[in-house]
Design an enzyme around this catalytic site. Structure first.
Site, short mmCIF file in Angstrom:
data_model
loop_
_atom_site.label_atom_id
_atom_site.label_comp_id
_atom_site.label_asym_id
_atom_site.label_seq_id
_atom_site.Cartn_x
_atom_site.Cartn_y
_atom_site.Cartn_z
N SER A 1 -14.59 -80.21 -58.85
CA SER A 1 -14.09 -80.29 -60.23
C SER A 1 -12.58 -80.23 -60.31
O SER A 1 -11.99 -80.48 -61.37
CB SER A 1 -14.68 -79.15 -61.08
OG SER A 1 -14.02 -77.94 -60.77
N LYS B 1 -9.65 -72.70 -61.12
CA LYS B 1 -9.39 -73.49 -62.31
C LYS B 1 -7.91 -73.37 -62.68
O LYS B 1 -7.18 -72.54 -62.14
CB LYS B 1 -10.20 -72.95 -63.51
CG LYS B 1 -11.70 -72.95 -63.33
CD LYS B 1 -12.28 -74.35 -63.38
CE LYS B 1 -13.74 -74.35 -62.98
NZ LYS B 1 -14.16 -75.59 -62.34
#
Lengths: 419, 167
Positions: free
Chosen positions: B86, B123
């Site tokens: 991701s 992230k």
């Protein structure tokens, strides 16, 4: 001014660093070959599970309560311990590691010692990820008591200065702490002291120094002085630790070569193993450390290694071999080592040990050999029989099943992060 | 000249630039210049070798050390390995090793290791006007938000991405 910094439930806390899912769950750590409990998190303590309890007794309860059990991961604990000491050494004028999870910090000359301690606590928790408590006092014994108070009373938020109390407050607090909690007062002394009417720390503090010296020896007499605020017990006095035994010395002059460091470590191992046998215990791990003097303006290095023992042992040869292997690994050339030491970790009463069929371990012959060596050394003077130190190859392959990965010491075992 | 071999000369001329005073190679040279100009220098405490020293002597630099360069604070640094894709848009690929420093205060825009649902994830941190979110670098993955009650716990800030080429 001294500050004792120690980690809360160290092994369990170390296991939690890389396991956010275990922050709220009970964690316990088992010693060699998943034998006995060597560490418990607060949740496990609350269930009444005791240190040293054998795993098979506790297994079902653990499963019922969702407690996670680990086999001891000394590589991880040694690394985390090292990090804590590094942070402390950066902030306090002088740091003396006392065990794998405790260090004394000498804060003489520091303007605001309490504030420094809060900062040290915060930095350790933030940078390393392990909760610690710090206790401050005018002597090492007082700082240890202060640490005990900090641990037991959450309202102090992990930092407590026993010297900040008014005399009547101090008396009140120390009257409510059992004398056995004083540094160097084991359960044996506590019992005898109790028989003499000395039940609380305050009682011991008020005792007649000369009387104590006659009855219990000079170390406990010095302890009484320490309780009164007179520092007179150095770290070299080797006060026995409940869970560990340490032997270490500062060097007369800086040590540069691995050879010299090894020789020192062989000596300390032999001494520590002697104490271990006197104590009637066996050790599950051997920690060795060495560091440069923080007082000199020279390149600084501090390193430690922990070697687990396949079977818990009190055999000088095994312990020495482990310590030497450790010091070879931690040695870096170009540094002037001021001090080294050997610590024997996670002691168990010698009766508990179950032999591993295949390990070199403590056979009956080895034990009688050790007894003979001890007797010779006692009768003819320490050092009559010394060990060459080489030639024993201990097997360190332990059951891998319940051990957490070597997150910080092996490329193959890095913690996974999801992207 | 004192007994441990240190020569101290009185510094008279202010125009000698500061950085010259600290150049290690200077210490190996015999003091030159007219009697009116002198420089205070610490000399090596070891015996000086006979013969004219090369200007490069004493200026030995250690070979480049990756450890020193990448890990500022070893005691606060942890390495983790990436699983998942991701964050490919942020140049973080599956199998990469991330260098994570717990001593850095995370701010908006930092790539962070966060604790979400009992696990670590990597992230980008969004922190603006009281809102806190964790963003992926892939539109297929929605941002992770933190409603009242749930707290964002950050393990540390990613400082380096170690990516191995297929070599």
């Amino acid at each position: 001014m001294y500050a004792l910094c120690d980690a809360n439930n160290f092994y369990a806390s170390a296991e939690r660093i890389m396991r956010p899912d275990l922050r709220k769950r009970g964690v316990l750590v088992l010693g060699n070959n998943e034998g006995c409990i060597v560490a418990r998190s607060a949740e496990v303590k609350a269930l009444g599970i005791k240190m040293g309890q054998p795993w098979f007794q506790v297994k079902d309860m653990a499963r019922q309560h969702g407690i996670v059990a680990f086999a001891s991961n000394y590589a991880l604990y040694a690394d985390i311990s090292d990090r804590i000491v590094t942070v402390l050494r950066d902030m306090a004028p002088c740091v003396e590691p006392y065990s794998i999870d405790e260090s004394f910090c000498l804060l003489g000359g520091v303007a605001e010692p309490e504030r420094l301690c809060r900062e040290m606590k915060q930095r350790i928790e933030r940078w390393v990820g392990v909760p610690v408590c710090l206790g401050l006092g005018r002597s090492r014994s007082r700082s240890k008591l202060a640490n005990f108070i900090a641990k037991r009373n959450a309202e102090f938020e992990g930092v407590f200065n026993i010297d900040a109390l008014q005399p009547h407050e101090e008396l009140a607090r120390l009257s409510n702490i059992e004398v056995g909690e004083v540094w160097g007062v084991g359960s044996r002394y506590a019992k005898r002291l109790g028989e003499l009417g000395i039940l609380s720390v305050a009682d011991l503090q008020a005792a007649d120094v000369e009387f104590i010296r006659q009855q219990f020896g000079v170390v406990l007499a010095r302890t009484v002085q320490e309780l009164r605020g007179i520092p007179c017990i150095g770290i070299e006095a080797q006060i026995p630790h409940k869970q560990q035994i340490m032997c270490s010395r500062s060097f007369g002059r800086p040590v540069l070569t691995l050879e010299e460091l090894e020789q020192a470590v062989v000596t300390y191992s032999a001494r520590a193993a002697e104490k271990l046998r006197e104590d009637g215990s066996v050790a599950q791990g051997v920690m060795v450390f060495a560091y440069t003097s923080p007082f000199r303006d020279i390149p600084q290095y501090s390193g430690s290694r922990v070697i687990p023992l396949v079977t818990a042992s009190q055999d000088t040869r095994l312990i020495t071999a482990a310590a030497v292997a450790g010091v070879r690994h931690l040695y870096r050339p170009g540094f002037q080592y001021a001090k080294a030491g050997v610590m024997l970790l996670d002691l168990l009463p010698q009766e508990i040990v179950q032999g591993d069929l295949f390990a070199a371990g403590d056979s009956k012959r080895s034990r009688s050999l050790m007894a003979t060596v001890d007797r010779l050394n006692k009768e003819m003077g320490r050092g009559t029989v010394i060990f060459a130190g080489q030639g024993i190859r201990p097997r360190w392959a332990m059951k891998q099943g319940m051990k957490s990965p070597a997150y910080t010491t092996s490329w193959k075992e890095l913690r996974i992060v999801r992207a | 000249m004192d007994s441990i071999g240190k020569t101290t000369l009185t510094f008279v001329d202010d125009t000698i630039p500061e950085k010259l005073l600290n150049a290690p190679w200077l210490a190996a040279l015999a003091p030159a210049g007219d009697p009116g100009t002198s420089i205070r220098l610490p000399l090596y405490q070891d015996a000086v070798r006979a013969g004219w020293p090369s200007p490069a002597a004493g200026y030995e630099e250690a070979r480049l050390d990756l450890n020193e360069h990448i890990i500022q604070r070893p005691e606060a640094t942890f390495l983790l390995r990436v699983q998942g894709r991701s964050m490919e848009g942020a140049k973080i690929s599956e199998g990469d090793v991330l260098v994570c420093d717990r001593a850095i205060t995370p701010v908006h825009g930092h790539v962070v290791i966060a604790e979400v649902n009992g696990d670590f994830c990597v992230k980008t941190l969004w922190k603006r006007g009281g809102t806190v979110k964790l963003l992926s670098a892939n539109p297929k993955y929605p941002p992770i938000t933190f409603e009242d009650g749930s707290e964002l716990v950050i393990f540390g800030v990613v400082t380096w991405i170690l990516h191995k080429t297929p070599s």
